[in-house]
Every structure is written in structure tokens, then in C-alpha cells.
Motif scaffolding. Structure first.
Motif, PDB file in Angstrom:
ATOM      1  N   LEU A 187      36.128  42.999  48.990  1.00  0.00           N
ATOM      2  CA  LEU A 187      35.973  44.284  48.303  1.00  0.00           C
ATOM      3  C   LEU A 187      34.576  44.392  47.702  1.00  0.00           C
ATOM      4  O   LEU A 187      34.141  43.503  46.969  1.00  0.00           O
ATOM      5  N   PRO A 212      36.465  39.208  44.714  1.00  0.00           N
ATOM      6  CA  PRO A 212      37.247  40.439  44.873  1.00  0.00           C
ATOM      7  C   PRO A 212      37.623  40.636  46.345  1.00  0.00           C
ATOM      8  O   PRO A 212      36.760  40.596  47.222  1.00  0.00           O
ATOM      9  N   TYR A 239      41.110  42.057  41.925  1.00  0.00           N
ATOM     10  CA  TYR A 239      40.150  43.086  41.524  1.00  0.00           C
ATOM     11  C   TYR A 239      39.758  42.879  40.054  1.00  0.00           C
ATOM     12  O   TYR A 239      40.631  42.807  39.182  1.00  0.00           O
ATOM     13  N   TRP A 295      43.837  39.802  38.738  1.00  0.00           N
ATOM     14  CA  TRP A 295      42.505  39.210  38.832  1.00  0.00           C
ATOM     15  C   TRP A 295      42.597  37.704  38.660  1.00  0.00           C
ATOM     16  O   TRP A 295      43.185  37.202  37.714  1.00  0.00           O
ATOM     17  N   MET A 354      35.357  50.731  48.583  1.00  0.00           N
ATOM     18  CA  MET A 354      36.651  50.305  48.019  1.00  0.00           C
ATOM     19  C   MET A 354      37.778  51.172  48.569  1.00  0.00           C
ATOM     20  O   MET A 354      38.830  50.672  48.986  1.00  0.00           O
ATOM     21  N   VAL A 397      32.980  45.990  44.998  1.00  0.00           N
ATOM     22  CA  VAL A 397      33.363  46.710  43.777  1.00  0.00           C
ATOM     23  C   VAL A 397      32.253  47.615  43.266  1.00  0.00           C
ATOM     24  O   VAL A 397      32.470  48.405  42.349  1.00  0.00           O
TER      25      VAL A 397
END
Length: 690
Positions: free
Chosen positions: A153, A122, A214, A116, A161, A155
Motif C-alpha cells: 500500500l 503497509p 494500515y 496495524w 490506495m 499510503v
């Protein structure tokens, strides 16, 4: 047997928070505490008017390193060993389904880094496989954003995802020549030969490398996971061998109960794990295939222990570092909150080992590096603070003596202070002359580590190899480079000793004539540079003596290996340059700070005594202000002692023992993603004191 309600609550809590998650969180909190202590020291320097620009910059760098520090775990295995499922079970079960795609057969098609970075949204970044046809390293390509294919992404949506992450397993079929040009053809792979015979094509990954950003809690706390593909894809990416895997803080090597240790398993173990990783654990996965209901639980346990001992013998590893488990059952148990199944899966023992061994050793390494450097800075500040207290105490005593003595006595006190200041100015002149001499020697020393010098050497090695790109030529080239680097380190060490001798003379001058604390300059240590070069030589020798590489002489792969090797050698030279520059900053930097501080105190003392000698009113005023200043400096000195004590309590290492060579912290800058720019000069060297 029925569980009691309290037991159920306890088990549910265990399902929610594993020992590994707890330790990673504690590790993050420890780093935050260390940063807060460094901030206290920076504030102290500001209030004490002792903040040096170079020191401030270094403290800021250390804080940034702590903030960005990562705990890197690499997972290695041949395909179909349950590697990706193990990652899902260890870290991402709170997703309540498989975060990373995992299914029977080959899943992970390219090396994947999961971490991350709050500066990015993300996303998944995918590097096209065609980049293998260039000479650019992965390290360089990570800095070139426009070449990566980016997938955002969502999330908030598990389904979105899951769909986005399917990109990791994409592959395509190409003709034989294309596969060879990309370094993916392996004539010893039966599945490749079979597909070529049936369709006239070879299956290769669509992507060369993947980066997943992520915002998982563990990743936010500094965890980074590297998921590697099987042997064939790993072999096509020499950078994995040279830097990515060796820089991981732990390597988990997976085998499977249903296959045992196969030939390809053993090849991965010997080439990538056995002598490459400081911390390595082996996972004997898929033990659930033994749960067929025909044997009792004790018989199953006996079979598992037998396979653990067999695996230990084959790998030459202590059986205590082998963990039998079922990643698939562990993931199911965590999702369904099934405490009994979780316990039987065996994942708890692996989590405990990672928590207790890996994270504690990371505490040891980072704690030793940060606390040692910062405590040295604080001790240096402490010397200056105590000098100020001593000088102010003498000034207060002189003023009181003037108050109690006649005018002739005060003249004598003033004359002594003026004489001391003259002697001191003469010593400062000697220091400035010595500093200039050290500056000239420093410039010569740093030229040996210039990248221009290295580039010329690497280009000569490349020319010597010509277009042949053979293992013999590669091995000869790296041996020549290693010998050159060691000779270079010895020459730099010799010049460093000469600089140290000049510095020691200056330290001795101010100790013998002006009562400074007796000390010596620290020595220049080139052992890390030599060790890193020897490690690269060992990796190259292993690569060049591998029977597969010797027999096939894959020129594409050898060229890639050489280019990756050049990048690592350049990184070693850059780091050595940085460490030498930092050493040159401190070799007389501490003395320079003490000299400047003492000169200001002497000037202030002489001025105060002169005023007090000429005016009774000024004498009383100066007595009051000096007494206040004395107690202020005493309080600052005590505050600094408290900060030093707090810093040492943050230390997570045993000061009575040495770290094994394999665990020595390479340096604070080696965080795996960024490298700070080189300092062009040593700011403390050659600057005169006015």
C-alpha cells in the motif's frame, strides 16, 4: 439560524476529534502508563536483588500483551446495509474519501481484518479462495505467509490506495460443482439460482480472507476492525462463528431503514450476534431516505423513533442500544467539515456509546487482569521486603545488645541465633521433601491436559463420525467431548486440591515455627476451561439444530465446522495447560522466595554476630553497616509501597463489584493474533533450597 463564531470553532473541533477517537487515544495512553509502572517494579526487583527469572519472563509477557493489546470491533450485516460505509465514517474520514470500497449492492466479498502491525509494511494480504479445499484453519493459515497474495500500500497516494483496496470486492463466476466444493452454493438464494439459470455459473469471491495493515492513528493505538460479508459468505466460514466474532470486544449489527428487519437480517442476528457477543449495538442505517423534504424535522424524528422501537421488539433488545444514523451523510459531513450535517447524521450518539460502553468495559477487563496479577506479585515482594526489614532490625538490636553487655551475654545471643538457624534448616529439609511430593503430583496433573491426549480423543471422535459428516454425528461428538472435558476438569481440580493441601501444610509450618505471615495457597480455578467448552457445545448445538443445516446436511460445511471446532478445543486445552502451569509456579513459589530470602538473612546475621563477638572493631563496623542496610531496606520497602499505590491508581475497575460472566477476561494471552508457547514444566516445583 446563524451560528456564532465560537460555536463554529467548537463544531470544527468536534469534527476533528470524535469522542470515540479521544477514548481510544486515552486507552492507548493508559496502557503506556501501566507498562511504565511495571517497568518501575522490574527496576525495583533488580535493585533489591529479588528478580526471579520466571517472574521476569512473566512480567515481560504482560508488557508485550499490553503493547499488542487490541480493541476489536466486528461489523455484521447482510449486503447493501451500508456496513463498509459505516466503517469509513467512524474511523477513516480523515482520508478525505472512501478508504474502503463502498457502493450500492454487494461490496465486501470476504471477511476483512484492518489493523496495524509495526513489524510489517503497509499492505493487503489476500488468502485465495482455493484454500477452502484444504483442512487448514484460518488461524493456522495466518502463520503461513507464502500462501497469501500480498499487495503493498502506498499510503502517500489516495488514488493508489483506493485502487489497491478494490481487490477486496473481486469475484468470479464458476460452475456449480466448483461452488459446491468450496461451500458457496445456497439453493435458497434467489440471486444464485437466477445467475445459474441465465449463465450456468455461480458467483463466488476471489479471496477467502483479507488482512489490511494500515498505519492509521486509531489502528496504531490498538483499534482493529473486522468487516464481514453477507450471510451466504459468512455461513461458508464456520471459524467466524467459533472464534473471530465471539472474540471481538464489540459487535455492530447493521440494518437499514429502507428494508427493515428482513429474514436474512434476523438469521445473522440469531446465529452470529444475539448470544455470541458480550457487547452488541444495532445500527439502523440510511435514515437519510426519510429526508425527502415533505415531512418536518419533528415528523421525521417521530418516524425514526417508531422504527427504533419496532426494531427493538423484533430483535428483543433494549432500544437504547439501537442507533439511527446515516453513515453516508456522516462521511460526507466529516470530509466537508459540515457540522450541521454531521449532527443530523446521528453518528455522534453511536460514537459516544462505543466510547463510553465498549472502551470502559475493556478498561475493566484488561485492568482487572493485569492489575490483579501484578499487584499479587508486588504484595509477594512486599512480604519478602518486610521480612528483610524485620530481620535486619533484629540484627541491629542484637549488635547493640552485644555492645552494651558482657561477653557471656553475647555468647547467649549468638547461641540463640545458631539454634534458630538449625531449626530453620530442619524446616527447609521438610519443605524440600514436600516440594518433591508436589512436583510428582504436578506432573500427573499436567499430563491430563497434554495435547497428545487431546489429539487421540479428537481422532477417535473423527473416526466415530466416519465419512458421514452429519449434524447428528457432529452434535453427538461435541457432547461427548464436552462431558469428557468437564470430567477432566473435575479430576484436575481434585488433584489441585490435594496439591493445595500439601502447600498449606508447608505455609503453616513456617508460620508456626518461624513467624512467617499466616497465609494459604491459592486455589486452582478450572471454571474458565469448563465455561469455554460449554460455550463451544452451545455453538455446535445451535449449528446442528439450524433448520437449514439439518435439511441440507452440507457435508463440506459440517466438516469445516468440525475442523474449526477442533482448533478451538485445542486452544482451550493449551490455555488450561498454561493456567495450570502458572498456578503450579505460584502455589509454593511465594513461600520458596520467602524461605530463600530468610535463610540468606539468617546466615548473614549469624556471620555478623560471630565477627562482632570476637572483635570490638568488627562490632563497631558491623553496627554501622547494619544500620545503613536497615535504612536502605526500609527505603526499598517504602518505594515498593509507592509502586503498588501507583499500580492500583492505574486500575480501571470497581473493586467492589463483580464482572458479569460474559465480561470475564478470558486470559491475558488471548490477544487474537498470537498465543505464547506452553511452559514445559513448573519451575518453582521440586527445586530444592540449598
Amino acid at each position: 439560524m446563524n451560528m456564532q463564531p465560537t460555536e463554529k470553532v467548537s463544531d470544527q473541533q468536534g469534527l476533528v476529534t470524535s469522542s470515540l477517537s479521544t477514548k481510544i487515544t486515552e486507552y492507548s495512553e493508559w496502557r503506556t502508563s501501566l507498562i511504565a509502572t511495571i517497568d518501575e517494579y522490574i527496576d525495583w526487583l533488580g535493585h533489591a536483588d529479588s528478580l526471579d527469572a520466571i517472574q521476569e519472563l512473566r512480567l515481560y509477557d504482560i508488557k508485550e500483551i499490553l503493547k499488542k493489546d487490541q480493541l476489536v470491533m466486528a461489523f455484521l450485516a447482510e449486503f447493501s446495509r451500508g456496513k463498509t460505509e459505516t466503517i469509513n465514517a467512524l474511523f477513516f474520514s480523515d482520508f478525505n474519501q472512501r478508504l474502503l470500497p463502498s457502493a450500492p449492492g454487494r461490496t465486501t466479498m470476504c471477511p476483512t481484518e484492518i489493523f496495524w502491525d509495526a513489524r510489517e509494511e503497509p499492505c493487503i494480504k489476500l488468502l485465495p479462495i482455493e484454500t477452502r479445499q484444504t483442512d487448514d484453519s484460518l488461524t493456522y493459515l495466518k502463520t503461513t505467509s507464502d500462501i497469501w497474495h500480498k499487495v503493498r500500500l502506498d499510503v502517500t497516494s489516495p488514488d493508489a490506495m483506493k485502487e489497491a483496496l478494490k481487490a477486496l470486492i473481486q469475484n468470479r463466476e464458476v460452475d456449480l460443482e466448483t461452488a459446491k466444493s468450496l461451500g458457496f452454493w445456497n439453493e435458497n438464494d434467489p440471486s444464485m439460482r437466477r445467475l445459474l439459470a441465465e449463465k450456468g455459473t455461480v458467483e463466488i469471491p476471489v479471496w477467502r480472507h483479507a488482512l489490511i495493515n494500515y498505519p492509521h492513528p486509531l489502528l496504531r493505538n490498538g483499534l482493529a476492525v473486522i468487516d464481514t460479508p453477507g450471510l451466504n459468505t459468512m455461513g461458508a466460514e464456520p471459524e467466524l462463528t467459533l472464534s473471530i466474532i465471539p472474540n471481538a470486544h464489540a459487535v455492530l449489527f447493521l440494518t437499514a431503514t429502507d428494508t427493515g428487519i428482513t429474514k436474512s437480517d434476523m438469521q445473522i442476528w440469531t446465529e452470529y450476534v444475539q448470544k455470541r457477543a458480550a457487547h452488541k449495538l444495532v445500527v439502523l442505517n440510511k435514515i437519510d431516505i426519510l429526508w425527502d423534504g415533505l415531512e418536518s424535522e419533528s415528523e421525521v424524528d417521530a418516524l425514526i423513533q417508531k422504527q427504533i422501537q419496532s426494531t427493538a421488539r423484533e430483535l428483543g433488545l433494549d432500544s437504547r442500544n439501537i442507533f439511527a444514523m446515516s453513515a453516508q451523510k456522516a462521511l460526507v459531513a466529516k470530509i466537508r467539515k459540515d457540522a450541521a450535517l454531521l449532527k443530523r447524521s446521528g453518528i455522534g450518539a453511536l460514537e459516544d456509546a462505543l466510547a463510553n460502553q465498549l472502551i470502559e468495559s475493556k478498561h475493566e477487563i484488561l485492568g482487572r487482569a493485569v492489575v490483579t496479577e501484578c499487584s499479587n506479585m508486588i504484595r509477594s515482594s512486599r512480604k519478602v521486603a518486610q521480612m528483610r526489614v524485620t530481620t535486619m532490625k533484629s540484627q541491629l538490636a542484637d549488635l547493640k545488645e552485644i555492645q552494651n553487655q558482657n561477653r557471656d551475654s553475647s555468647k547467649e545471643i549468638l547461641a540463640n541465633v545458631v539454634a534458630e538457624r538449625k531449626r530453620y534448616e530442619a524446616s527447609v529439609l521438610t519443605f524440600n521433601q514436600g516440594s518433591e511430593k508436589i512436583k510428582r503430583l504436578s506432573d500427573k496433573l499436567l499430563r491430563h491436559l497434554s495435547l497428545g491426549y487431546l489429539d487421540t480423543t479428537l481422532e477417535q471422535t473423527k473416526q466415530d463420525m466416519g465419512d458421514s459428516w452429519t449434524t447428528v454425528g457432529l452434535n453427538k461428538g461435541i457432547r461427548s467431548l464436552t462431558k469428557l472435558a468437564i470430567n477432566l476438569a473435575e479430576e484436575i481440580k481434585f488433584k489441585g486440591n490435594t496439591i493445595k493441601k500439601h502447600a498449606d501444610d508447608l505455609y503453616h509450618l513456617f508460620w508456626s515455627k518461624h513467624g512467617f505471615e499466616k497465609t494459604e495457597a491459592i486455589e486452582l480455578d478450572m471454571s474458565s476451561f469448563i465455561s469455554n467448552m460449554q460455550s463451544l457445545e452451545k455453538i455446535t448445538n445451535d449449528f446442528c439444530t439450524d433448520p437449514v443445516n439439518v435439511l441440507t446436511e452440507k457435508h463440506f460445511l459440517i466438516r469445516k465446522f468440525y475442523l474449526g471446532l477442533g482448533a478451538q478445543i485445542q486452544a482451550n486445552f493449551e490455555q488450561a495447560h498454561l493456567e495450570c502451569t502458572r498456578w503450579l509456579n505460584v502455589v509454593i513459589g511465594e513461600l520458596k522466595t520467602q524461605i530463600s530470602s530468610h535463610k540468606k538473612s539468617l546466615d548473614k546475621r549469624a556471620e555478623s554476630l560471630m565477627e562482632s563477638h570476637n572483635s570490638a572493631d568488627k562490632l563497631i563496623k558491623n553496627l554501622e553497616s547494619t544500620e545503613k542496610e536497615f535504612f536502605k531496606l526500609l527505603q526499598q520497602s517504602n518505594q515498593l509501597d509507592a509502586i503498588l499505590l501507583k499500580l492500583m491508581r492505574c486500575a480501571k475497575f470497581d473493586t467492589s463489584k463483580q464482572i458479569p460472566a460474559s465480561l470475564n477476561a478470558p486470559n491475558l494471552e488471548n490477544n487474537g493474533f498470537t498465543r505464547p508457547p506452553l511452559l514445559a514444566d513448573a519451575p518453582h516445583i521440586g527445586r530444592s533450597i540449598n
